[in-house]
Design a protein around this motif. Structure first.
Motif, mmCIF file in Angstrom:
data_model
loop_
_atom_site.group_PDB
_atom_site.id
_atom_site.type_symbol
_atom_site.label_atom_id
_atom_site.label_comp_id
_atom_site.label_asym_id
_atom_site.label_seq_id
_atom_site.Cartn_x
_atom_site.Cartn_y
_atom_site.Cartn_z
ATOM 1 N N PRO A 264 -9.481 20.441 -25.821
ATOM 2 C CA PRO A 264 -9.215 20.627 -27.240
ATOM 3 C C PRO A 264 -10.435 21.102 -28.016
ATOM 4 C CG PRO A 264 -9.622 18.318 -26.793
ATOM 5 C CD PRO A 264 -9.623 19.006 -25.448
ATOM 6 N N ALA A 265 -10.198 21.484 -29.274
ATOM 7 C CA ALA A 265 -11.287 21.901 -30.156
ATOM 8 C C ALA A 265 -12.171 20.716 -30.527
ATOM 9 C CB ALA A 265 -10.704 22.540 -31.419
ATOM 10 N N LEU A 266 -13.378 21.029 -30.963
ATOM 11 C CA LEU A 266 -14.344 20.002 -31.361
ATOM 12 C C LEU A 266 -14.870 20.328 -32.767
ATOM 13 C CD1 LEU A 266 -16.335 19.849 -28.003
ATOM 14 C CD2 LEU A 266 -14.685 18.148 -28.818
ATOM 15 N N LEU A 291 -4.733 11.261 -28.324
ATOM 16 C CA LEU A 291 -5.853 12.100 -28.713
ATOM 17 C C LEU A 291 -5.351 13.398 -29.337
ATOM 18 C CD1 LEU A 291 -8.270 11.783 -25.648
ATOM 19 C CD2 LEU A 291 -8.561 10.780 -27.911
ATOM 20 N N PRO A 292 -6.061 13.930 -30.359
ATOM 21 C CA PRO A 292 -5.655 15.193 -30.988
ATOM 22 C C PRO A 292 -6.083 16.382 -30.137
ATOM 23 C CG PRO A 292 -7.635 14.334 -32.058
ATOM 24 C CD PRO A 292 -7.212 13.296 -31.053
ATOM 25 N N VAL A 293 -5.308 16.671 -29.107
ATOM 26 C CA VAL A 293 -5.701 17.698 -28.139
ATOM 27 C C VAL A 293 -4.960 19.011 -28.349
ATOM 28 C CG1 VAL A 293 -6.326 15.999 -26.391
ATOM 29 C CG2 VAL A 293 -4.005 16.889 -26.453
ATOM 30 N N GLU A 294 -4.200 19.143 -29.453
ATOM 31 C CA GLU A 294 -3.336 20.303 -29.647
ATOM 32 C C GLU A 294 -4.087 21.465 -30.284
ATOM 33 O OE1 GLU A 294 -2.800 17.370 -32.984
ATOM 34 O OE2 GLU A 294 -2.853 17.307 -30.798
ATOM 35 N N SER A 295 -5.246 21.821 -29.754
ATOM 36 C CA SER A 295 -6.039 22.926 -30.296
ATOM 37 C C SER A 295 -6.974 23.450 -29.207
ATOM 38 C CB SER A 295 -6.855 22.443 -31.503
ATOM 39 O OG SER A 295 -7.672 21.342 -31.124
ATOM 40 N N SER A 296 -7.455 24.652 -29.424
ATOM 41 C CA SER A 296 -8.454 25.226 -28.517
ATOM 42 C C SER A 296 -9.452 26.022 -29.337
ATOM 43 C CB SER A 296 -7.794 26.135 -27.466
ATOM 44 O OG SER A 296 -7.298 27.303 -28.068
ATOM 45 N N THR A 297 -10.606 26.294 -28.755
ATOM 46 C CA THR A 297 -11.677 27.013 -29.441
ATOM 47 C C THR A 297 -12.348 27.968 -28.483
ATOM 48 O OG1 THR A 297 -12.156 25.266 -31.060
ATOM 49 C CG2 THR A 297 -13.953 26.765 -30.538
#
Length: 303
Positions: A264-266, A291-297
């Protein structure tokens, strides 16, 4: 050179560690099923006691058994991080068990004495093991859900329609699926994982790894490095500082124009990167879970 009887016993112990279907709760509580003894083990120890006694007393395999246990822990909870001190303490627990077994073999005058002594020895060993694990990991000693994902899904989730070479997959998993996929396509790639076993991968600890400087065209980590970083950050664990330092080393390892793609994003880190980097984050839709893992960067090094 290790004797055949000792090699046979060593393999038995490794299979016992690796093959158990028990949960972390069961191990932490030293429950009774841990002390179950294979029916033929006492007779095996008795038959080869003159060879096995000195080998067990030497306890040379204790460190390997501790590493085997750590790999078992990782399969049950990927967020558990065993420091060098923890590994040494676990090795000491196995060394003590091996020494106790050697003493039992030296003192036994009949098979019945081994049959009577082993249950007590196993119980004491697992009590020491449970205590060492509780001291090292505390309330974190619980099972978590984890899985490996297909290469196509990983690339899609990371938002990568192309990769610049060479590629490093941080937390590639034991099978190195993404690395194998890229290499099959003629792309120079390698993987890093604490349990790496596949061609094109190396075993290593991303918290202390020297990633080099200005060497990678693309660094990827799907539900790996950043997921662990996020977990320790939200948990308020001191390991979050080690992850922050490793994150900076990964960025420094990128070529100019190179990209670090992760999910995920940080956002708590990305907000302070500065003008030398371009940050592109996106939402992936909710996975659910804690955990809020629904993103990428994708972080691109600009200079």
């Amino acid at each position: 050179m290790i004797s055949n009887p000792a090699l046979g016993l060593w393999r038995r112990i490794r299979r016992r560690i690796a093959g158990t279907g028990l949960s972390l709760d069961t191990v932490a509580d030293a429950q009774a099923q841990l002390t179950a003894i294979e029916a033929d083990l006492p007779a095996y120890l008795w038959a080869y006691r003159e060879v096995l006694g000195p080998w067990l007393a030497e306890a040379a395999a204790a460190g390997d058994l501790a590493d085997q246990l750590v790999r078992w822990l990782h399969r049950h909870n990927q967020f558990l991080y065993a420091t060098a001190q923890t590994r040494a303490e676990l090795a000491q627990v196995y060394a003590q068990a091996m020494a106790d077994t050697a003493e039992l073999l030296a003192e036994a005058r009949a098979l019945a004495e081994i049959e009577a002594g082993l249950p007590h020895l196993f119980a004491e060993h697992h009590q020491r093991l449970a205590l060492a694990l509780k001291v090292a990991f505390g309330a974190r000693l619980r099972d978590t859900v984890q899985a490996e994902y297909s290469p196509g899904l990983q690339l899609a989730m990371l938002g990568l329609d192309r990769v610049e070479t060479p590629v490093l997959d941080v937390g590639c998993g034991a099978t190195g699926a993404l690395v194998a996929h890229l290499r099959a396509a003629g792309i120079e790639a390698m993987g890093l994982d604490r349990d790496a076993q596949a061609p094109g991968t190396v075993m290593g600890d991303w918290l202390v790894q020297d990633f080099g400087r200005s060497v990678w065209g693309t660094v990827t980590s799907h539900l790996g490095f950043s997921l662990h970083f996020l977990h320790h950050h939200l948990s308020g664990h001191d390991l979050a500082y080690d992850y922050a330092r490793a994150y900076r080393r990964i960025l420094a390892s990128l070529k100019v124009g190179g990209r670090f793609a992760y999910a995920p994003a940080l956002p708590f880190v990305e907000a302070v990167l500065g003008d030398g980097y371009r940050v592109e984050s996106r939402s992936l839709g909710s996975y659910g879970g804690s955990l809020p893992v629904e993103s990428s960067t994708v972080v691109t090094r600009l200079a």
